[in-house]
Design an enzyme around this catalytic site. Structure first.
Site, short mmCIF file in Angstrom:
data_model
loop_
_atom_site.label_atom_id
_atom_site.label_comp_id
_atom_site.label_asym_id
_atom_site.label_seq_id
_atom_site.Cartn_x
_atom_site.Cartn_y
_atom_site.Cartn_z
CG ASP A 38 -24.94 -24.10 53.71
OD1 ASP A 38 -23.82 -24.64 53.88
OD2 ASP A 38 -25.40 -23.22 54.45
CG HIS A 242 -24.31 -40.10 24.69
ND1 HIS A 242 -22.94 -40.11 24.61
CD2 HIS A 242 -24.67 -41.40 24.75
CE1 HIS A 242 -22.50 -41.35 24.61
NE2 HIS A 242 -23.54 -42.16 24.70
CG ASP A 259 -30.36 -45.94 27.02
OD1 ASP A 259 -30.46 -46.60 28.07
OD2 ASP A 259 -29.34 -45.94 26.30
CG ASP A 270 -27.64 -49.46 29.69
OD1 ASP A 270 -28.51 -48.68 29.27
OD2 ASP A 270 -26.48 -49.51 29.23
CG HIS A 349 -24.19 -47.59 19.37
ND1 HIS A 349 -24.63 -48.81 19.77
CD2 HIS A 349 -25.31 -46.89 19.01
CE1 HIS A 349 -25.96 -48.86 19.68
NE2 HIS A 349 -26.39 -47.72 19.21
CG HIS A 353 -21.96 -51.34 27.71
ND1 HIS A 353 -22.48 -51.41 28.99
CD2 HIS A 353 -22.89 -50.67 26.98
CE1 HIS A 353 -23.65 -50.78 29.02
NE2 HIS A 353 -23.93 -50.34 27.81
CG HIS A 360 -20.55 -47.71 29.48
ND1 HIS A 360 -20.24 -46.75 28.58
CD2 HIS A 360 -21.84 -48.02 29.22
CE1 HIS A 360 -21.30 -46.47 27.82
NE2 HIS A 360 -22.28 -47.24 28.20
CD GLU A 383 -26.06 -50.50 24.33
OE1 GLU A 383 -26.57 -49.38 24.08
OE2 GLU A 383 -25.35 -50.72 25.32
NE ARG A 405 -29.45 -47.04 22.93
CZ ARG A 405 -29.43 -45.75 22.64
NH1 ARG A 405 -29.14 -45.35 21.40
NH2 ARG A 405 -29.71 -44.84 23.54
CD GLU A 407 -28.79 -50.52 26.62
OE1 GLU A 407 -29.40 -49.45 26.66
OE2 GLU A 407 -27.60 -50.65 26.93
N1 GLY Z 1 -27.21 -46.02 28.59
C1 GLY Z 1 -25.90 -46.02 28.11
C2 GLY Z 1 -25.69 -47.11 27.18
O1 GLY Z 1 -26.62 -47.66 26.66
O2 GLY Z 1 -24.59 -47.54 26.95
MN MN Z 2 -25.87 -49.63 27.21
MN MN Z 3 -28.53 -47.69 27.50
#
Ligand code: GLY
Ligand code: MN
Ligand code: MN
Length: 437
Positions: A38, A242, A259, A270, A349, A353, A360, A383, A405, A407
């Site tokens: 529910d 992650h 992030d 992002d 990485h 993207h 993404h 990033e 990082r 970004e």
């Molecule tokens: N937050 C996911 C990335 O930075 O790709």
């Molecule tokens: Mn990203």
């Molecule tokens: Mn990110």
């Protein structure tokens, strides 16, 4: 309600239909919102469906039939039902689908099996994204087979099922003004939250307390959801790419990597920022932060139309490798180390993207096996990062557990680029000043 946007979406549908050159396109939305004893969890339309309709109710299918006399855009959706609406929320209904969402015709979703086969008669091609919804895939085949069974009556069935994504994702990759404006808005709200996190951060707090600042500002400013689960990672957690547990205590002397970005009308921001929990960079934190910041700036500086996708990444990798050699984390010749991808121990990485309705986002990175050229209207993240896990072989202990990082979200413009997330501080002096209070 949504009339003001109707024209923008009509234009997108027209463009898709022109590219289809005949045939029929069938675009289902996501499956029903998750219901658990529910409790209904929020529904989010599938991005392809939303891109073409702006319609955010479950149980809906858009059908585009170029050249159809009674209208080219058909929306199957739920009918109005006062009793159900009391429990589960308002519905546009068939009339609303036409009035507010520009459908030429709207039919109850419960009638779809009777109506779609007729729309497929004598059409050669069906455009559909096969493979993301097994149940719908097999329904489509049932409809096609139903038309096939009428061949003796002189009715022909589609002979080709083509991937709608090929057309749609190329379109989604190059953002229109209104899409860029939504991403910009998501960036501004997210940047504000990053700034707030820097202001309130102090040793002894929990990662989730910082996350709460994001959730609060996102909702307060009208965002429906975070665009992805926020990462608030301190100390060794910052080296887990992650990490989403967000439960640890912030310790004096550690770095904090955040992030987090929000979603506005479907479009994502992002943004990552990294800073010391106590507001003052140590010598090692400062050294590596400057390497990442410099790598990011050099990568961003390369962005303009005509440059290929790999250029910003390669630029960042070069600066990162130089920095790693300078501080003794790697030994050897920079070009050789770049060639052997030695930096991947600490930077594993890619530098970015596409960004859009999906964090993404869709769109090919290569065309005919070559890295794609950037075009005005594309939006991407930049990033770079460095992650020095405790116990890294041959790395002095003073560098351990630093995860960084940085970004930003960058739009390709006519002559260069625009950093949409510029409001989130990232210069060391600005961060330290802000954190001093
Ligand atoms: N937050 C996911 C990335 O930075 O790709
Ligand atoms: Mn990203
Ligand atoms: Mn990110």
């Amino acid at each position: 309600m949504k009339e003001q946007f109707a024209q923008q979406f009509a234009k997108r549908r027209d463009e898709v239909m022109q590219m289809m050159g005949g045939g029929v396109a069938i675009i289902p939305t996501s499956r029903e919102s998750v219901r658990s004893r529910d409790v209904m969890y929020p529904f989010r339309a599938s991005s392809d469906f939303y891109y073409l309709t702006h319609f955010n109710e479950p149980e809906a299918v858009a059908v585009l039939v170029p050249g159809r006399e009674h209208g080219e855009f058909i929306l199957f959706c739920r009918e109005r039902d006062p009793e159900k609406e009391i429990w589960d929320g308002r519905r546009a209904g068939l009339e609303g689908a036409c009035e507010f969402y520009g459908a030429d015709d709207a039919f109850p979703i419960t009638d779809i099996d009777e109506i779609v086969p007729g729309l497929l008669e004598n059409r050669e091609k069906v455009f559909y994204s096969m493979g993301s919804n097994d149940e719908f895939d097999s329904r489509l085949m049932t409809w096609v087979n139903e038309v096939r069974s009428k061949s003796r009556k002189g009715i022909s069935a589609p002979t080709e099922i083509l991937d709608l994504g090929h057309i749609l994702h190329e379109m989604r990759l190059v953002k229109r003004c209104e899409e860029k404006a939504l991403i910009h808005k998501a960036c501004k709200i997210s940047a504000r939250a990053h700034k707030q996190a820097m202001k309130v951060c102090k040793p002894g707090m929990k990662e989730y307390e910082i996350e709460a600042e994001f959730q609060y500002i996102f909702r307060k400013k009208g965002s429906e959801f975070p665009a992805y689960p926020p990462i608030v990672a301190t100390g060794e957690n910052a080296c887990v790419l992650h990490y989403v547990e967000n439960r640890a205590e912030l310790k004096d002397g550690d770095m904090l990597l955040i992030d987090a970005g929000c979603e506005i009308d479907g479009y994502a921001a992002d943004i990552s920022r990294s800073f010391p929990v106590n507001g003052k960079f140590s010598a090692e934190q400062r050294a590596l932060y400057e390497v990442v910041l410099n790598a990011q700036q050099v990568a961003i500086d390369t962005i303009k139309p005509g440059v290929t996708w790999d250029v910003p990444h390669n630029a960042a990798v070069h600066v990162i490798t130089e920095g790693l050699v300078e501080y003794g984390l790697l030994q050897g010749d920079v070009d050789e180390l770049v060639g052997s991808a030695a930096y991947q121990r600490f930077y594993m990485h890619k530098t970015g993207h596409w960004l859009g309705l999906d964090v993404h986002d869709v769109g090919d990175y290569k065309v005919n096996d070559n890295w794609r050229e950037l075009e005005c209207g594309m939006i991407m993240t930049v990033e770079p990062g460095l992650y020095i896990t405790a116990g890294s072989e041959g790395v002095d202990e003073r560098w351990w557990n630093i995860g960084i990082r940085i970004e930003d979200d960058v739009a390709v413009t006519k002559n260069g680029h625009e950093v949409l997330s510029i409001d989130a501080p990232k210069q060391i002096d600005d961060i330290e000043h802000l954190m001093k209070g």
